[in-house]
Design an enzyme around this catalytic site. Structure first.
Site, PDB file in Angstrom:
ATOM      1  N   HIS A 138       0.848  -1.204   0.000  1.00  0.00           N
ATOM      2  CA  HIS A 138       0.000   0.000   0.000  1.00  0.00           C
ATOM      3  C   HIS A 138       0.885   1.256   0.000  1.00  0.00           C
ATOM      4  O   HIS A 138       0.599   2.221  -0.711  1.00  0.00           O
ATOM      5  CB  HIS A 138      -0.907   0.017   1.235  1.00  0.00           C
ATOM      6  CG  HIS A 138      -1.919  -1.089   1.270  1.00  0.00           C
ATOM      7  ND1 HIS A 138      -2.149  -1.866   2.379  1.00  0.00           N
ATOM      8  CD2 HIS A 138      -2.776  -1.554   0.313  1.00  0.00           C
ATOM      9  CE1 HIS A 138      -3.115  -2.748   2.115  1.00  0.00           C
ATOM     10  NE2 HIS A 138      -3.505  -2.589   0.879  1.00  0.00           N
ATOM     11  N   LYS A 168     -18.143  -6.355   6.376  1.00  0.00           N
ATOM     12  CA  LYS A 168     -16.818  -6.983   6.364  1.00  0.00           C
ATOM     13  C   LYS A 168     -16.233  -6.928   7.764  1.00  0.00           C
ATOM     14  O   LYS A 168     -16.095  -5.828   8.331  1.00  0.00           O
ATOM     15  CB  LYS A 168     -15.894  -6.199   5.421  1.00  0.00           C
ATOM     16  CG  LYS A 168     -15.652  -6.852   4.078  1.00  0.00           C
ATOM     17  CD  LYS A 168     -14.480  -6.145   3.399  1.00  0.00           C
ATOM     18  CE  LYS A 168     -14.352  -6.459   1.939  1.00  0.00           C
ATOM     19  NZ  LYS A 168     -13.304  -5.624   1.304  1.00  0.00           N
ATOM     20  N   SER A 225      -2.747  -7.898   2.733  1.00  0.00           N
ATOM     21  CA  SER A 225      -3.085  -7.763   4.154  1.00  0.00           C
ATOM     22  C   SER A 225      -3.395  -9.131   4.755  1.00  0.00           C
ATOM     23  O   SER A 225      -2.983  -9.432   5.881  1.00  0.00           O
ATOM     24  CB  SER A 225      -4.303  -6.857   4.316  1.00  0.00           C
ATOM     25  OG  SER A 225      -4.014  -5.574   3.826  1.00  0.00           O
ATOM     26  N   ARG A 263      -1.616  -5.976  -8.708  1.00  0.00           N
ATOM     27  CA  ARG A 263      -0.574  -6.972  -8.433  1.00  0.00           C
ATOM     28  C   ARG A 263      -0.497  -8.011  -9.533  1.00  0.00           C
ATOM     29  O   ARG A 263       0.553  -8.577  -9.796  1.00  0.00           O
ATOM     30  CB  ARG A 263      -0.856  -7.673  -7.095  1.00  0.00           C
ATOM     31  CG  ARG A 263      -0.578  -6.798  -5.904  1.00  0.00           C
ATOM     32  CD  ARG A 263      -1.172  -7.373  -4.657  1.00  0.00           C
ATOM     33  NE  ARG A 263      -2.625  -7.263  -4.710  1.00  0.00           N
ATOM     34  CZ  ARG A 263      -3.426  -7.436  -3.664  1.00  0.00           C
ATOM     35  NH1 ARG A 263      -2.900  -7.754  -2.503  1.00  0.00           N
ATOM     36  NH2 ARG A 263      -4.723  -7.312  -3.783  1.00  0.00           N
TER      37      ARG A 263
HETATM   38  P1  ADP Z   1      -9.563  -4.268  -0.474  1.00  0.00           P
HETATM   39  O1  ADP Z   1     -10.091  -2.919  -0.872  1.00  0.00           O
HETATM   40  O2  ADP Z   1      -9.866  -5.356  -1.467  1.00  0.00           O
HETATM   41  O3  ADP Z   1      -9.750  -4.669   0.935  1.00  0.00           O
HETATM   42  P2  ADP Z   1      -6.852  -3.564   0.101  1.00  0.00           P
HETATM   43  O4  ADP Z   1      -7.236  -2.701   1.192  1.00  0.00           O
HETATM   44  O5  ADP Z   1      -5.908  -4.689   0.426  1.00  0.00           O
HETATM   45  O6  ADP Z   1      -8.010  -4.158  -0.699  1.00  0.00           O
HETATM   46  O7  ADP Z   1      -6.154  -2.751  -1.060  1.00  0.00           O
HETATM   47  C1  ADP Z   1      -6.566  -1.523  -1.550  1.00  0.00           C
HETATM   48  C2  ADP Z   1      -5.885  -1.322  -2.888  1.00  0.00           C
HETATM   49  O8  ADP Z   1      -4.483  -1.575  -2.769  1.00  0.00           O
HETATM   50  C3  ADP Z   1      -6.365  -2.266  -4.009  1.00  0.00           C
HETATM   51  O9  ADP Z   1      -6.337  -1.545  -5.217  1.00  0.00           O
HETATM   52  C4  ADP Z   1      -5.310  -3.341  -4.030  1.00  0.00           C
HETATM   53  O10 ADP Z   1      -5.191  -3.949  -5.321  1.00  0.00           O
HETATM   54  C5  ADP Z   1      -4.064  -2.526  -3.708  1.00  0.00           C
HETATM   55  N1  ADP Z   1      -3.008  -3.362  -3.129  1.00  0.00           N
HETATM   56  C6  ADP Z   1      -3.097  -4.259  -2.143  1.00  0.00           C
HETATM   57  N2  ADP Z   1      -1.900  -4.846  -1.897  1.00  0.00           N
HETATM   58  C7  ADP Z   1      -1.020  -4.278  -2.769  1.00  0.00           C
HETATM   59  C8  ADP Z   1       0.371  -4.478  -3.060  1.00  0.00           C
HETATM   60  N3  ADP Z   1       1.107  -5.383  -2.429  1.00  0.00           N
HETATM   61  N4  ADP Z   1       0.936  -3.712  -4.005  1.00  0.00           N
HETATM   62  C9  ADP Z   1       0.193  -2.812  -4.689  1.00  0.00           C
HETATM   63  N5  ADP Z   1      -1.120  -2.602  -4.503  1.00  0.00           N
HETATM   64  C10 ADP Z   1      -1.731  -3.326  -3.546  1.00  0.00           C
END
Ligand code: ADP
Length: 156
Positions: free
Chosen positions: A18, A42, A129, A93
Site C-alpha cells: 500500500h 466486512k 493484508s 498486483r
Molecule cells: P480491499 O479494498 O480489497 O480490501 P486492500 O485494502 O488490500 O483491498 O487494497 C486496496 C488497494 O491496494 C487495491 O487496489 C489493491 O489492489 C491494492 N493493493 C493491495 N496490496 C497491494 C500491493 N502489495 N501492491 C500494490 N497494490 C496493492
C-alpha cells in the site's frame, strides 16, 4: 485545477505494498485522500481508527505531506463526488486484481462519470493484508511486509 485523488481500501492492515502505491500517487497528484473504507458487512481485524493513526505516523516518517487519511462508510464513487475528487487510485498486483478492478471501475463510472480510475503497478505483488495476518498468526516476522510503525501497532 488541482489534481485530487483518492486511494480507498480496507488497509487491514496497511502494508508496504500500500505504501508503494501511496508514494507513487503522492508524486503524481496534488492531493491524495487515503480512504479507510468502513464496511459493516466486512469483519475487520484492526479498527479503522487504529489504522488511521498508524498510517498518519507512516506518512510523517516518510515525509509525505500531501496525503490525508480519512475513514468513510460511503461508497467510494459517492465520497469522491463530495470532495471534488477526480481520480480513483488502485494498485495492480496481477491479472486477478486487473479483472476485479476493471469491473469496479465500470460500476464507479456509472455512479460518478467524472471519476477516472488510475492503476499503478505493484513493486511488491506478493504482499497482501491477509498474508500478513496469516504470517502473524504463525508468529512469523512481518517487518519485510509492513511499515515498522504499523508492525509496532499490530504486534502488541
Ligand atoms: P480491499 O479494498 O480489497 O480490501 P486492500 O485494502 O488490500 O483491498 O487494497 C486496496 C488497494 O491496494 C487495491 O487496489 C489493491 O489492489 C491494492 N493493493 C493491495 N496490496 C497491494 C500491493 N502489495 N501492491 C500494490 N497494490 C496493492
Amino acid at each position: 485545477m488541482l489534481k485530487i485523488a483518492m486511494y480507498p481500501g480496507s488497509f487491514d492492515p496497511f502494508t508496504l505494498g500500500h505504501l508503494d502505491i501511496v508514494n507513487k500517487s503522492s508524486k503524481l497528484f496534488d492531493w491524495v485522500y487515503i480512504v479507510i473504507a468502513e464496511n459493516h458487512q466486512k469483519k475487520r481485524s484492526y479498527t479503522p481508527e487504529l489504522m488511521k493513526s498508524g498510517i498518519e505516523t507512516v506518512l510523517k516518517k516518510n515525509n509525505i505531506s500531501n496525503c490525508t487519511v480519512v475513514i468513510s462508510s460511503s461508497l467510494s464513487a459517492v465520497f469522491a463526488e463530495s470532495k471534488d475528487i477526480g481520480f480513483m487510485i488502485r494498485g495492480l498486483r496481477n491479472g486477478i486484481d486487473f479483472t476485479y478492478e476493471e469491473n469496479m471501475a465500470l460500476i464507479n463510472k456509472l455512479i460518478n462519470p467524472a471519476l477516472e480510475s488510475v492503476y499503478f503497478r505493484a513493486e511488491m505483488p506478493a504482499v497482501s493484508s491477509s498474508m500478513v495476518k496469516e504470517l502473524l498468526n504463525y508468529g512469523q516476522n512481518i517487518l519485510p511486509y509492513v511499515p515498522k510503525e504499523i508492525a509496532d501497532l499490530i504486534c502488541k
